[in-house]
Design a protein around this motif. Structure first.
Motif, PDB file in Angstrom:
ATOM      1  N   GLU A  88      -8.697  24.147   4.032  1.00  0.00           N
ATOM      2  CA  GLU A  88      -9.737  23.646   3.142  1.00  0.00           C
ATOM      3  C   GLU A  88      -9.076  22.983   1.954  1.00  0.00           C
ATOM      4  N   VAL A  89      -9.505  21.766   1.652  1.00  0.00           N
ATOM      5  CA  VAL A  89      -8.952  21.033   0.509  1.00  0.00           C
ATOM      6  C   VAL A  89     -10.091  20.389  -0.251  1.00  0.00           C
ATOM      7  N   PRO A  90      -9.887  20.036  -1.513  1.00  0.00           N
ATOM      8  CA  PRO A  90     -10.946  19.349  -2.255  1.00  0.00           C
ATOM      9  C   PRO A  90     -11.222  17.986  -1.633  1.00  0.00           C
ATOM     10  N   VAL A  91     -12.465  17.530  -1.779  1.00  0.00           N
ATOM     11  CA  VAL A  91     -12.817  16.208  -1.277  1.00  0.00           C
ATOM     12  C   VAL A  91     -12.064  15.143  -2.067  1.00  0.00           C
ATOM     13  N   ARG A  92     -11.953  15.377  -3.374  1.00  0.00           N
ATOM     14  CA  ARG A  92     -11.260  14.386  -4.198  1.00  0.00           C
ATOM     15  C   ARG A  92      -9.777  14.723  -4.249  1.00  0.00           C
ATOM     16  N   ARG A  93      -9.044  13.975  -3.430  1.00  0.00           N
ATOM     17  CA  ARG A  93      -7.598  14.164  -3.350  1.00  0.00           C
ATOM     18  C   ARG A  93      -6.947  12.830  -3.639  1.00  0.00           C
ATOM     19  N   ALA A  94      -5.672  12.911  -4.044  1.00  0.00           N
ATOM     20  CA  ALA A  94      -4.909  11.673  -4.168  1.00  0.00           C
ATOM     21  C   ALA A  94      -3.474  11.995  -3.778  1.00  0.00           C
ATOM     22  N   VAL A  95      -2.786  10.966  -3.310  1.00  0.00           N
ATOM     23  CA  VAL A  95      -1.423  11.171  -2.836  1.00  0.00           C
ATOM     24  C   VAL A  95      -0.510  10.148  -3.490  1.00  0.00           C
ATOM     25  N   ALA A  96       0.677  10.591  -3.921  1.00  0.00           N
ATOM     26  CA  ALA A  96       1.736   9.649  -4.290  1.00  0.00           C
ATOM     27  C   ALA A  96       2.922   9.944  -3.383  1.00  0.00           C
ATOM     28  N   PHE A  97       3.355   8.924  -2.666  1.00  0.00           N
ATOM     29  CA  PHE A  97       4.422   9.118  -1.689  1.00  0.00           C
ATOM     30  C   PHE A  97       5.789   8.843  -2.317  1.00  0.00           C
ATOM     31  N   GLN A  98       6.812   9.116  -1.501  1.00  0.00           N
ATOM     32  CA  GLN A  98       8.173   8.857  -1.979  1.00  0.00           C
ATOM     33  C   GLN A  98       8.384   7.360  -2.234  1.00  0.00           C
ATOM     34  N   ALA A  99       7.935   6.540  -1.275  1.00  0.00           N
ATOM     35  CA  ALA A  99       7.908   5.100  -1.533  1.00  0.00           C
ATOM     36  C   ALA A  99       6.555   4.800  -2.161  1.00  0.00           C
ATOM     37  N   PRO A 100       6.493   3.906  -3.138  1.00  0.00           N
ATOM     38  CA  PRO A 100       5.228   3.728  -3.870  1.00  0.00           C
ATOM     39  C   PRO A 100       4.065   3.248  -2.989  1.00  0.00           C
ATOM     40  N   ARG A 101       4.384   2.545  -1.890  1.00  0.00           N
ATOM     41  CA  ARG A 101       3.368   2.059  -0.956  1.00  0.00           C
ATOM     42  C   ARG A 101       2.263   1.272  -1.639  1.00  0.00           C
ATOM     43  N   LEU A 102       2.661   0.343  -2.493  1.00  0.00           N
ATOM     44  CA  LEU A 102       1.677  -0.550  -3.103  1.00  0.00           C
ATOM     45  C   LEU A 102       1.442  -1.704  -2.136  1.00  0.00           C
ATOM     46  N   MET A 103       0.217  -2.260  -2.174  1.00  0.00           N
ATOM     47  CA  MET A 103      -0.053  -3.423  -1.338  1.00  0.00           C
ATOM     48  C   MET A 103       0.644  -4.624  -1.982  1.00  0.00           C
ATOM     49  N   PRO A 104       1.629  -5.195  -1.302  1.00  0.00           N
ATOM     50  CA  PRO A 104       2.415  -6.251  -1.963  1.00  0.00           C
ATOM     51  C   PRO A 104       1.593  -7.493  -2.280  1.00  0.00           C
ATOM     52  N   TRP A 105       0.456  -7.678  -1.579  1.00  0.00           N
ATOM     53  CA  TRP A 105      -0.353  -8.884  -1.793  1.00  0.00           C
ATOM     54  C   TRP A 105      -1.419  -8.691  -2.851  1.00  0.00           C
ATOM     55  N   LYS A 106      -1.382  -7.578  -3.564  1.00  0.00           N
ATOM     56  CA  LYS A 106      -2.350  -7.394  -4.635  1.00  0.00           C
ATOM     57  C   LYS A 106      -1.605  -7.215  -5.947  1.00  0.00           C
ATOM     58  N   LYS A 107      -2.119  -7.850  -6.996  1.00  0.00           N
ATOM     59  CA  LYS A 107      -1.543  -7.674  -8.312  1.00  0.00           C
ATOM     60  C   LYS A 107      -1.610  -6.188  -8.681  1.00  0.00           C
ATOM     61  N   VAL A 108      -0.730  -5.770  -9.571  1.00  0.00           N
ATOM     62  CA  VAL A 108      -0.602  -4.357  -9.900  1.00  0.00           C
ATOM     63  C   VAL A 108      -1.952  -3.709 -10.227  1.00  0.00           C
ATOM     64  N   TRP A 109      -2.743  -4.381 -11.072  1.00  0.00           N
ATOM     65  CA  TRP A 109      -3.997  -3.720 -11.499  1.00  0.00           C
ATOM     66  C   TRP A 109      -4.972  -3.581 -10.335  1.00  0.00           C
ATOM     67  N   ARG A 110      -4.958  -4.565  -9.418  1.00  0.00           N
ATOM     68  CA  ARG A 110      -5.848  -4.454  -8.258  1.00  0.00           C
ATOM     69  C   ARG A 110      -5.413  -3.337  -7.321  1.00  0.00           C
ATOM     70  N   ASN A 111      -4.096  -3.095  -7.278  1.00  0.00           N
ATOM     71  CA  ASN A 111      -3.599  -1.968  -6.498  1.00  0.00           C
ATOM     72  C   ASN A 111      -4.148  -0.651  -7.035  1.00  0.00           C
ATOM     73  N   VAL A 112      -4.203  -0.565  -8.370  1.00  0.00           N
ATOM     74  CA  VAL A 112      -4.610   0.699  -8.986  1.00  0.00           C
ATOM     75  C   VAL A 112      -6.051   1.062  -8.623  1.00  0.00           C
ATOM     76  N   VAL A 113      -6.934   0.062  -8.619  1.00  0.00           N
ATOM     77  CA  VAL A 113      -8.352   0.383  -8.385  1.00  0.00           C
ATOM     78  C   VAL A 113      -8.764   0.134  -6.932  1.00  0.00           C
ATOM     79  N   LEU A 114      -7.804  -0.150  -6.071  1.00  0.00           N
ATOM     80  CA  LEU A 114      -8.128  -0.370  -4.661  1.00  0.00           C
ATOM     81  C   LEU A 114      -8.759   0.891  -4.072  1.00  0.00           C
ATOM     82  N   GLY A 115      -9.897   0.711  -3.426  1.00  0.00           N
ATOM     83  CA  GLY A 115     -10.540   1.841  -2.767  1.00  0.00           C
ATOM     84  C   GLY A 115     -11.593   2.516  -3.626  1.00  0.00           C
TER      85      GLY A 115
END
Lengths: 263, 295
Positions: A88-115
């Protein structure tokens, strides 16, 4: 920030049934794992594992590579449902991986609010980026970020979702020593401000003792050792108590520790 | 400074001296001065140097025609070619032909490209689509489009339709293959990151899969354009009444090698122009790519 909404991850064998939301009554743990087993072919990576994480608790999960710690994190992140047992885990979860896994085709701020639901909210992204200290990098492509900046962006992307559970998968492992110290301080500060439960997977004993309320040592698919750390924060690496805890953790990891013991 | 390991670089001799050997006094050590790369050496701009090859070739061609080594029935000289190009431009024949050929190529590409991209998206995104589409496409792509010309003539006659159909057939496959591969090769760690961000299926496609497939899609577009040109040359041999191919066919009947050369140059220039367009598209749409190093 109590994890009021829980969801059942799995009970059955191999293929999981759909997630069913479940109302909670008492102050439940943020994470509740019972009898969790994960097999890769013949090999049992997790063996009937039991873990609880209280709301707002900072837990570090230590272990040598291949011990199953990242497997557990992936299961808690709902990235792996080939499991047996109860999770059982909370519905609101977030993950930060070892590699940042940012979408390279989105500007930094758009990456932050993606989803996030609705139109991309620039103000919200900027606030999150400011919180991790890189508000000025909002409008660049991820490719020009330094390793530390990319990891901070990844943290901002996780925190902007206001999670009840933050899963960190060796987020500092690829950073240089100085950047790592700054990033660790940042995580400690963000945790105190947001009050979410954190599971930090790491192989760095010092990092675990520096940040966590409780350190779990994983070995061959089970929790081999548990250490509660009641030291005052911010913690001092030079503190003799700190050194003693680090020593005992290194022992439990099977690393013979001398006076300069370090993971 | 009694035992310095040195590498002596002297003209005509390279020798290695181990550290434990008794060292010579400093003034006997052979030294090399590392000179900075002279900027003065590159006074001739790079583009000018690259131009020298083609210019030399044209010069050779000119000399060969003038001296009669290359008779005009075999290949007209550059001056004749330029002259007839000017004439063709003057009476508007060349522009009309170019416009018609270019619009044929673009119409074929638009039709073939839409079909290729649509099928690739269907096959790339859905397991069912893959099973239905991919095997068929992989089989059909081995048939050379040009070999279908006789069938196309029977089906569509000898008007515009078979020419455009040929180009469409030729361009659909490279776009299909590259877009499909692009979709299937999107970084799986990013897909996973998308899942942790709770992206819906459509959001995942829009924000992760399609942008990730774009570099590959543009490579496909480039291949397609190359093939569109090839198909155009073949297609315009089918009883054309207008276009560069028609101009060429007429010239062939009258042994006008100069006009044929003009047409060849025009084909090349149109190809270059289209290639430039794709490069511009890449510059605009792939600015995020770490591998991108142009300006």
């Amino acid at each position: 920030m109590a994890a009021s909404l829980q969801r059942n991850l799995n009970v059955g064998e191999a293929v999981a049934p759909p997630l069913t939301p479940k109302r909670s009554k008492a102050p439940l743990p943020a994470v509740r794992v019972r009898g969790l087993t994960r097999r890769f072919g013949e090999r049992e990576v997790l063996k009937s594992l039991d873990v609880d994480i209280a709301p707002g608790e900072f837990v570090a999960l230590l272990g040598a590579s291949g011990c199953g710690k990242s497997t557990l994190l992936r299961i808690l992140a709902d990235l792996d449902r080939e499991i047996v047992g109860e999770v059982e885990v909370p519905v609101r979860r977030a993950v930060a991986f070892q590699a940042p896994r940012l979408m390279p085709w989105k500007k930094v701020w758009r990456n932050v609010v993606l989803g996030l639901p609705g139109r991309p909210d620039r103000a919200r992204a900027l606030a999150a980026l400011d919180e991790v200290g890189i508000g000025h990098r909002a409008d660049v492509w991820p490719k020009v970020l330094s390793g530390g900046e990319a990891q901070r962006t990844s943290l901002a992307r996780a925190l902007v979702r206001e999670p009840d559970l933050l899963l960190l998968d060796e987020p500092f492992a690829a950073l240089d020593a100085l950047t790592r110290i700054k990033a660790q301080d940042l995580v400690a500060e963000l945790w105190q401000r947001h009050g979410c439960a954190i599971l930090l997977v790491t192989h760095d004993v010092e990092e675990a003792v520096l940040l966590a309320d409780r350190v779990l040592v994983m070995k061959d698919g089970v929790i081999a050792h548990e250490e509660r750390i009641d030291l005052e924060r911010p913690r001092d690496v030079a503190d003799p108590v700190f050194a003693r805890i680090r020593g005992s953790l290194l022992d439990s990891l099977g690393v013979r520790h001398g006076t300069h013991g370090n993971a | 400074m009694s035992s310095i390991a040195t590498i002596t670089i002297a003209p005509g001799a390279v020798e290695r001296r181990p550290a434990d050997q008794t060292a010579k006094p400093d003034d006997l050590l052979a030294r090399q001065r590392i000179e900075p790369v002279s900027t003065a050496r590159h006074r001739v701009p790079r583009w000018l140097r690259r131009l020298s090859g083609p210019v030399l070739l044209v010069l050779l061609w000119h000399v060969a025609s003038q001296t009669g080594v290359l008779p005009s029935e075999v290949l007209a000289g550059p001056t004749t070619v330029i002259g007839s190009a000017a004439k063709l431009v003057d009476n508007g024949e060349l522009q009309d032909a170019m416009l018609i050929s270019l619009s044929r190529a673009l119409a074929g590409l638009a039709i073939g490209g839409s079909i290729g991209v649509t099928l690739a998206v269907v096959a790339g995104l859905f397991r069912l689509g893959e099973d239905m589409v991919d095997a068929t496409m992989q089989m059909l792509r081995t048939v050379p489009a040009v070999a279908l010309i006789p069938l196309l003539i029977i089906w569509f006659g000898i008007g515009e339709a078979p020419k455009i159909a040929l180009i469409a057939l030729g361009t659909a496959f490279p776009l299909y293959l590259n877009v499909y591969a692009g979709i299937r090769n999107v970084d799986s760690t990013l897909i996973e990151a998308g899942r942790t961000l709770d992206l819906s299926r459509s959001a995942m496609i829009r924000h992760v899969v399609l942008p990730g497939a774009l570099p590959s899609a543009l490579v496909g577009l480039r291949y397609s354009l190359g093939i569109a040109w090839l198909a155009l040359v073949f297609g315009e041999q089918i009883n054309a009444t207008a276009g560069i191919g028609y101009l060429m066919a007429t010239a062939r009947e009258m042994f006008q090698t100069d006009v044929i050369v003009v047409c060849l140059v025009v084909y090349a220039l149109l190809g270059l122009g289209v290639d430039f367009t794709v490069r511009t598209l890449e510059r605009v749409f792939l600015a995020w790519r770490p591998a991108f190093s142009g300006t």
